[in-house]
Design a protein around this motif. Structure first.
Motif, PDB file in Angstrom:
ATOM      1  N   LEU A 148       2.519  29.634  25.168  1.00 32.47           N
ATOM      2  CA  LEU A 148       1.320  28.898  24.291  1.00 32.47           C
ATOM      3  C   LEU A 148       0.069  29.890  24.384  1.00 32.47           C
ATOM      4  CD1 LEU A 148       0.330  26.240  22.995  1.00 32.47           C
ATOM      5  CD2 LEU A 148      -0.577  25.704  25.305  1.00 32.47           C
ATOM      6  N   THR A 149      -0.385  30.111  23.104  1.00 35.23           N
ATOM      7  CA  THR A 149      -1.599  30.781  23.057  1.00 35.23           C
ATOM      8  C   THR A 149      -2.709  29.883  22.272  1.00 35.23           C
ATOM      9  OG1 THR A 149      -0.278  32.835  22.451  1.00 35.23           O
ATOM     10  CG2 THR A 149      -2.768  32.703  22.019  1.00 35.23           C
ATOM     11  N   ALA A 150      -3.735  29.512  23.082  1.00 35.88           N
ATOM     12  CA  ALA A 150      -4.659  28.465  23.027  1.00 35.88           C
ATOM     13  C   ALA A 150      -6.051  29.372  22.942  1.00 35.88           C
ATOM     14  CB  ALA A 150      -4.935  27.679  24.390  1.00 35.88           C
ATOM     15  N   GLY A 151      -6.445  28.979  21.486  1.00 33.04           N
ATOM     16  CA  GLY A 151      -7.583  29.426  20.727  1.00 33.04           C
ATOM     17  C   GLY A 151      -8.660  28.607  20.994  1.00 33.04           C
ATOM     18  N   LYS A 152      -8.444  27.392  21.597  1.00 31.49           N
ATOM     19  CA  LYS A 152      -9.768  26.450  21.865  1.00 31.49           C
ATOM     20  C   LYS A 152      -9.483  25.851  23.256  1.00 31.49           C
ATOM     21  CE  LYS A 152     -10.672  25.476  16.767  1.00 31.49           C
ATOM     22  NZ  LYS A 152     -10.864  24.439  15.941  1.00 31.49           N
ATOM     23  N   GLU A 153     -10.737  25.561  23.728  1.00 33.45           N
ATOM     24  CA  GLU A 153     -10.617  24.891  24.859  1.00 33.45           C
ATOM     25  C   GLU A 153      -9.893  23.494  25.178  1.00 33.45           C
ATOM     26  OE1 GLU A 153     -11.954  22.382  28.268  1.00 33.45           O
ATOM     27  OE2 GLU A 153     -12.316  22.093  26.215  1.00 33.45           O
ATOM     28  N   ASP A 154      -9.704  22.693  23.933  1.00 35.29           N
ATOM     29  CA  ASP A 154      -9.099  21.485  23.946  1.00 35.29           C
ATOM     30  C   ASP A 154      -7.648  21.737  23.650  1.00 35.29           C
ATOM     31  OD1 ASP A 154      -9.465  21.974  21.319  1.00 35.29           O
ATOM     32  OD2 ASP A 154     -10.446  20.034  21.039  1.00 35.29           O
ATOM     33  N   PHE A 155      -7.241  23.060  23.358  1.00 34.62           N
ATOM     34  CA  PHE A 155      -5.822  23.282  22.882  1.00 34.62           C
ATOM     35  C   PHE A 155      -5.484  23.177  21.414  1.00 34.62           C
ATOM     36  CE2 PHE A 155      -5.350  22.992  27.380  1.00 34.62           C
ATOM     37  CZ  PHE A 155      -4.742  23.917  27.713  1.00 34.62           C
ATOM     38  N   ALA A 156      -6.564  22.597  20.718  1.00 33.32           N
ATOM     39  CA  ALA A 156      -6.392  22.598  19.240  1.00 33.32           C
ATOM     40  C   ALA A 156      -6.173  23.957  18.500  1.00 33.32           C
ATOM     41  CB  ALA A 156      -7.582  21.785  18.687  1.00 33.32           C
ATOM     42  N   ASP A 157      -5.278  23.884  17.559  1.00 31.32           N
ATOM     43  CA  ASP A 157      -5.232  24.998  16.779  1.00 31.32           C
ATOM     44  C   ASP A 157      -4.265  26.214  17.775  1.00 31.32           C
ATOM     45  OD1 ASP A 157      -5.972  23.935  14.590  1.00 31.32           O
ATOM     46  OD2 ASP A 157      -8.055  24.532  14.968  1.00 31.32           O
ATOM     47  N   SER A 158      -3.406  25.805  18.532  1.00 35.08           N
ATOM     48  CA  SER A 158      -2.650  26.648  19.445  1.00 35.08           C
ATOM     49  C   SER A 158      -1.545  27.168  18.722  1.00 35.08           C
ATOM     50  CB  SER A 158      -2.328  25.801  20.868  1.00 35.08           C
ATOM     51  OG  SER A 158      -3.515  25.749  21.609  1.00 35.08           O
ATOM     52  N   LYS A 159      -1.077  28.387  19.382  1.00 36.48           N
ATOM     53  CA  LYS A 159       0.286  28.869  18.745  1.00 36.48           C
ATOM     54  C   LYS A 159       1.508  28.614  19.873  1.00 36.48           C
ATOM     55  CE  LYS A 159      -1.714  30.353  15.169  1.00 36.48           C
ATOM     56  NZ  LYS A 159      -1.530  29.827  13.607  1.00 36.48           N
ATOM     57  N   LEU A 160       2.309  28.025  19.381  1.00 36.01           N
ATOM     58  CA  LEU A 160       3.394  27.789  20.198  1.00 36.01           C
ATOM     59  C   LEU A 160       4.825  28.792  20.072  1.00 36.01           C
ATOM     60  CD1 LEU A 160       4.610  26.077  22.918  1.00 36.01           C
ATOM     61  CD2 LEU A 160       5.397  24.513  21.224  1.00 36.01           C
ATOM     62  N   THR A 161       5.556  29.326  20.760  1.00 31.90           N
ATOM     63  CA  THR A 161       6.597  29.861  20.574  1.00 31.90           C
ATOM     64  C   THR A 161       7.736  29.462  21.729  1.00 31.90           C
ATOM     65  OG1 THR A 161       6.318  31.889  21.532  1.00 31.90           O
ATOM     66  CG2 THR A 161       5.628  31.901  19.376  1.00 31.90           C
ATOM     67  N   PHE A 162       8.832  29.359  21.040  1.00 30.81           N
ATOM     68  CA  PHE A 162      10.133  28.875  22.111  1.00 30.81           C
ATOM     69  C   PHE A 162      11.362  29.708  21.737  1.00 30.81           C
ATOM     70  CE2 PHE A 162      14.103  26.621  22.048  1.00 30.81           C
ATOM     71  CZ  PHE A 162      14.188  26.163  23.368  1.00 30.81           C
ATOM     72  N   SER A 163      12.117  30.037  22.899  1.00 28.26           N
ATOM     73  CA  SER A 163      13.231  30.545  22.568  1.00 28.26           C
ATOM     74  C   SER A 163      14.320  30.376  23.853  1.00 28.26           C
ATOM     75  CB  SER A 163      13.206  32.017  22.711  1.00 28.26           C
ATOM     76  OG  SER A 163      14.524  32.872  22.500  1.00 28.26           O
ATOM     77  N   GLY A 164      15.370  29.814  23.342  1.00 27.14           N
ATOM     78  CA  GLY A 164      16.293  29.188  24.086  1.00 27.14           C
ATOM     79  C   GLY A 164      17.790  29.649  24.092  1.00 27.14           C
TER      80      GLY A 164
END
Length: 196
Positions: free
Chosen positions: A58-74
């Protein structure tokens, strides 16, 4: 006057530092995380399974986590239902074909805040050779430092997908209806650790 300026600078630095605590990159803490799913079985019950090997960033651009980027690989090969015969079936071509398509991936396109600690996460989910946009619900449990001063955030992510949309075409029928239902409910309870 100098004291006022110094006080203002200290306060500003403190606010910036507090906000910066939640921005940056967060990586999966696998020891405190789980990712499971349920699917209807013969209409009358639910079968459960889990993915044992996966990674989340998770790449959090804002302190409240809004507009973050999430990547997943399983890793598909790590999927288990605690039944060896069923797991082999799931790894075969009627379901995931783990040999040909070894990974399930998700890349977020939007991470929208919907409440104080709730979010809608929309992104591209790839299973087998099919990629479709899906929307998941994410709830932030909180953010805290562990006893070793590692910054942690806790999340619960849920969603429902239709397995037929992703080429999992098994369709055996029993007296009560489909042996395996189409709707798969995904539930992830994860802790993420902020990268230092």
């Amino acid at each position: 006057m100098k004291k006022v300026i110094v006080a203002a600078l200290v306060l500003s630095a403190g606010i910036f530092s507090a906000k910066a605590q939640n921005t940056g990159t967060w990586n999966l803490d696998p020891a405190h995380s789980s990712l499971g799913f349920t699917v209807p079985h013969m209409v009358i019950s639910e079968a459960e399974g889990k993915l044992k090997k996966y990674d989340i960033t998770l790449t959090a651009g804002k302190e409240d986590f809004a507009d973050s980027k999430l990547t997943f690989s399983g890793d598909v090969a790590s999927l288990t239902t605690d039944n060896e015969m069923r797991d082999k079936h799931l790894a075969g071509d009627e379901f995931f074909n783990a040999e040909k398509f070894p990974k399930i991936t998700f890349v977020s396109k939007s991470f929208k805040k919907t409440g104080e600690k709730t979010f809608k996460v929309t992104g591209a989910l790839t299973i087998r050779d099919v990629t479709k946009d899906v929307t998941l619900d994410a709830k932030l449990g909180g953010v805290a430092n562990d006893p070793w001063k590692n910054r942690k955030s806790g999340w619960k992510v849920t969603g429902v997908i239709n397995r037929q949309d992703f080429g999992l075409k098994y369709n055996q029928v029993a007296e009560s209806g489909a042996v395996v239902g189409n709707e798969v409910t995904i539930t992830a309870n994860v802790e993420l650790a902020k990268a230092k």
